[in-house]
Design a protein around this motif. Structure first.
Motif, PDB file in Angstrom:
ATOM      1  N   ALA B  92     110.287 -36.723  20.450  1.00 25.73           N
ATOM      2  CA  ALA B  92     110.039 -37.501  19.083  1.00 25.73           C
ATOM      3  C   ALA B  92     108.512 -37.545  18.860  1.00 25.73           C
ATOM      4  CB  ALA B  92     110.436 -39.177  19.435  1.00 25.73           C
ATOM      5  N   GLU B  93     107.529 -37.456  19.948  1.00 28.44           N
ATOM      6  CA  GLU B  93     106.330 -37.629  19.649  1.00 28.44           C
ATOM      7  C   GLU B  93     105.798 -36.518  18.744  1.00 28.44           C
ATOM      8  OE1 GLU B  93     103.636 -39.403  21.288  1.00 28.44           O
ATOM      9  OE2 GLU B  93     105.204 -40.604  21.043  1.00 28.44           O
ATOM     10  N   ARG B  94     106.465 -35.242  18.545  1.00 32.22           N
ATOM     11  CA  ARG B  94     106.103 -34.568  17.719  1.00 32.22           C
ATOM     12  C   ARG B  94     106.889 -34.494  16.290  1.00 32.22           C
ATOM     13  NH1 ARG B  94     106.171 -31.570  22.487  1.00 32.22           N
ATOM     14  NH2 ARG B  94     108.353 -30.915  22.126  1.00 32.22           N
ATOM     15  N   ALA B  95     107.779 -35.586  16.209  1.00 33.41           N
ATOM     16  CA  ALA B  95     108.340 -35.942  14.944  1.00 33.41           C
ATOM     17  C   ALA B  95     107.464 -36.127  13.872  1.00 33.41           C
ATOM     18  CB  ALA B  95     109.730 -36.738  15.073  1.00 33.41           C
ATOM     19  N   VAL B  96     107.940 -35.812  12.556  1.00 33.39           N
ATOM     20  CA  VAL B  96     107.332 -36.456  11.423  1.00 33.39           C
ATOM     21  C   VAL B  96     108.374 -36.987  10.551  1.00 33.39           C
ATOM     22  CG1 VAL B  96     105.351 -34.522  11.350  1.00 33.39           C
ATOM     23  CG2 VAL B  96     107.825 -34.079  10.146  1.00 33.39           C
ATOM     24  N   PRO B  97     107.929 -37.677   9.661  1.00 30.45           N
ATOM     25  CA  PRO B  97     109.017 -38.372   8.618  1.00 30.45           C
ATOM     26  C   PRO B  97     110.070 -37.430   8.266  1.00 30.45           C
ATOM     27  CG  PRO B  97     106.801 -39.194   8.113  1.00 30.45           C
ATOM     28  CD  PRO B  97     106.672 -38.193   9.143  1.00 30.45           C
ATOM     29  N   GLY B  98     111.360 -37.940   8.137  1.00 34.31           N
ATOM     30  CA  GLY B  98     112.177 -36.950   7.843  1.00 34.31           C
ATOM     31  C   GLY B  98     112.939 -36.360   9.089  1.00 34.31           C
TER      32      GLY B  98
END
Lengths: 177, 303
Positions: B92-98
């Motif tokens: 999740a740390e690398r997630a971006v909106p969407g």
């Protein structure tokens, strides 16, 4: 940050490659000013990272770690190779951006000019500018990575920007409020 | 030549490996993974040095305990759950909106980090880091395919929240007489904001700092202090409301190109006007409101 088992480490590494490869490549390109060498050192960097990860070591800040490994790989490359900085960045810049911004002549010209000016900065300042303004790395992380105070990094960045603006011909009026 | 050097430097991100280079490198690295598999030398696996006895993993005793204890399956289940949870958090740390994991990033990871930030300084640092994260996310999305209106609104609200949190904690630090820490945090924040002037512009957020020129503590290099005092490069974090309004008007006239405008706002788009071309700092001592949202949605935060 690094996962615990073999499969996870491999996945994490390949994911890190997907995320950071372009940033490492740009970092190498700004440092070496030679596209072919930058590709080569990018490959070498990730090979070294995998060797590190595969020994069971952990990495806290993937991006900062990747830049540190790349810096070491570049240093080794410089020691072994012919003297760098013989390349004419003006010519190289056209080739570099041919793929990056094809079809946008104005932008290509601006970026080529920027690269020429970057080439005039001391190697270390060029690296700082690339890390901060191109890769968006926080000043604090840069400072930590280099064992310096954030304020020192900030001042050096400021001076480097001044040099760049002067080289780019940005009017003095736009530099001060 | 473009007046906004920082923005031009940011546009160097357009330099990428070609698809051919990327795939070739990926293939070579995948080959490397097969040839050089993981060989742990740290605790967790047996590692036998030449002529030495094997070093037992600390898990050896744990496994033995599992064999003896009937509650072992429950404990093992808990361990597996926690391991899986940390894996999700990591991804999740690398997630971006969407992204599917983005809610985990902002609602779990960052909430946990907030719970561990006890001191005012830690809270201020965290808020600054989170603001930097939101800016990076916007930059990342813009370099991919642009921001939808919904994502833009979400990022804008979150960023404004982090900025206000930073402001609140910085003020608290100052009230406690810890001006040095407050200045360092402001310097870090300004640096983050200064790296993304186009994004602030697009999100319709302007940030101003009061009386910071002389606040900078550069005592470790007096020459540099003299060079830096009274100059404005460090102040490239304030985007003028005039410039924002100007940009907003342009956007209002063509809402359909909202996302494109951002994607294409590189070195030539979103340029500031007049003396504010470099987003220069301006003092707004008379303002009493910390955050000023006008009817059109523009958010102004004054430090």
């Amino acid at each position: 940050m690094a996962p615990m088992n073999t499969n996870n480490r491999e996945r994490w590494f390949l994911s890190m490659y997907d995320t950071e490869a372009d940033a490492v490549f740009r970092f190498c390109l700004v440092k070496l000013r030679d596209r072919e060498a930058a590709v080569e050192i990018t490959q070498d960097t990730f090979t070294r990272i995998w060797e590190y990860i595969s020994r069971g070591e952990t990495v806290r800040n993937a991006r900062a770690f990747a830049f540190r490994v790349a810096r070491n790989a570049i240093a080794d490359y410089v020691k072994k190779s012919r003297p760098l900085y013989e390349h004419d960045l003006g010519e190289a810049a056209e080739r570099i951006f041919e793929i990056a911004v094809s079809g946008d002549a104005e932008l290509q010209a601006e970026l080529s000019g920027l690269l020429r000016c970057l080439a005039g900065l001391p190697d270390d300042d060029r690296e700082l500018v690339a890390l901060r303004y191109t890769e968006g790395m926080p000043v604090k992380d840069i400072a930590t990575e280099r064992g310096e105070r954030p304020n020192t990094i900030t001042v050096r960045l400021k001076r480097a920007l001044e040099s760049l603006r002067e080289c780019l011909g940005v009017p003095a009026r736009a530099q001060t409020s | 030549m473009n007046e906004n050097t920082e923005k031009l430097l940011a546009s160097l991100k357009r330099i990428r490996l070609t698809d051919e280079e990327r795939f070739a490198m990926h293939g070579r690295l995948s080959g490397l993974l097969k040839r050089s598999p993981v060989t742990f030398s740290s605790p967790g696996r047996l590692h036998k040095a030449k002529g030495a006895s094997p070093i037992l993993s600390p898990f050896t005793n744990l496994l033995a305990a599992f064999r003896r204890n009937h509650r072992a399956p429950i404990a093992l289940g808990l361990i597996l759950m926690l391991s899986a949870g940390s894996g999700v958090a990591l991804a999740a740390e690398r997630a971006v909106p969407g992204d599917i994991l983005y809610p985990v990033k902002v609602n779990v990871d960052e909430k946990v980090a907030a719970a561990f930030a006890v001191s005012t300084e830690a809270k201020a640092n965290l808020a600054t880091r989170l603001a930097d994260r939101r800016l990076d996310e916007a930059a990342e999305l813009s370099s991919r395919s642009g921001l939808s209106t919904r994502t833009r609104t979400e990022l804008k609200e979150r960023l404004a929240g982090h900025l206000n949190d930073t402001k609140k904690h910085v003020a608290k630090l100052r009230s406690k007489g810890r001006s040095r820490e407050a200045r360092e945090i402001e310097t870090e924040l300004k640096s983050s904001l200064g790296a993304h002037p186009d994004i602030l512009l697009y999100l319709d957020i302007s940030v101003s700092f009061e009386d910071v020129d002389n606040d900078l503590d550069l005592s470790d290099d007096e020459d540099e202090v003299h060079r830096s005092r009274g100059e404005s490069d460090l102040n490239a974090t304030s985007i003028s409301s005039e410039a924002v309004s100007e940009r907003r008007e342009g956007r209002d006239s063509d809402d359909s190109s909202d996302d494109d405008a951002f994607v294409n706002s590189g070195p030539r788009g979103g340029r500031h006007s007049g003396d504010d071309a470099d987003g220069s700092l301006r003092k707004r001592g008379g303002r009493s409101k910390d955050r000023n949202d006008d009817d059109s949605g523009h958010i102004r935060i004054n430090f």
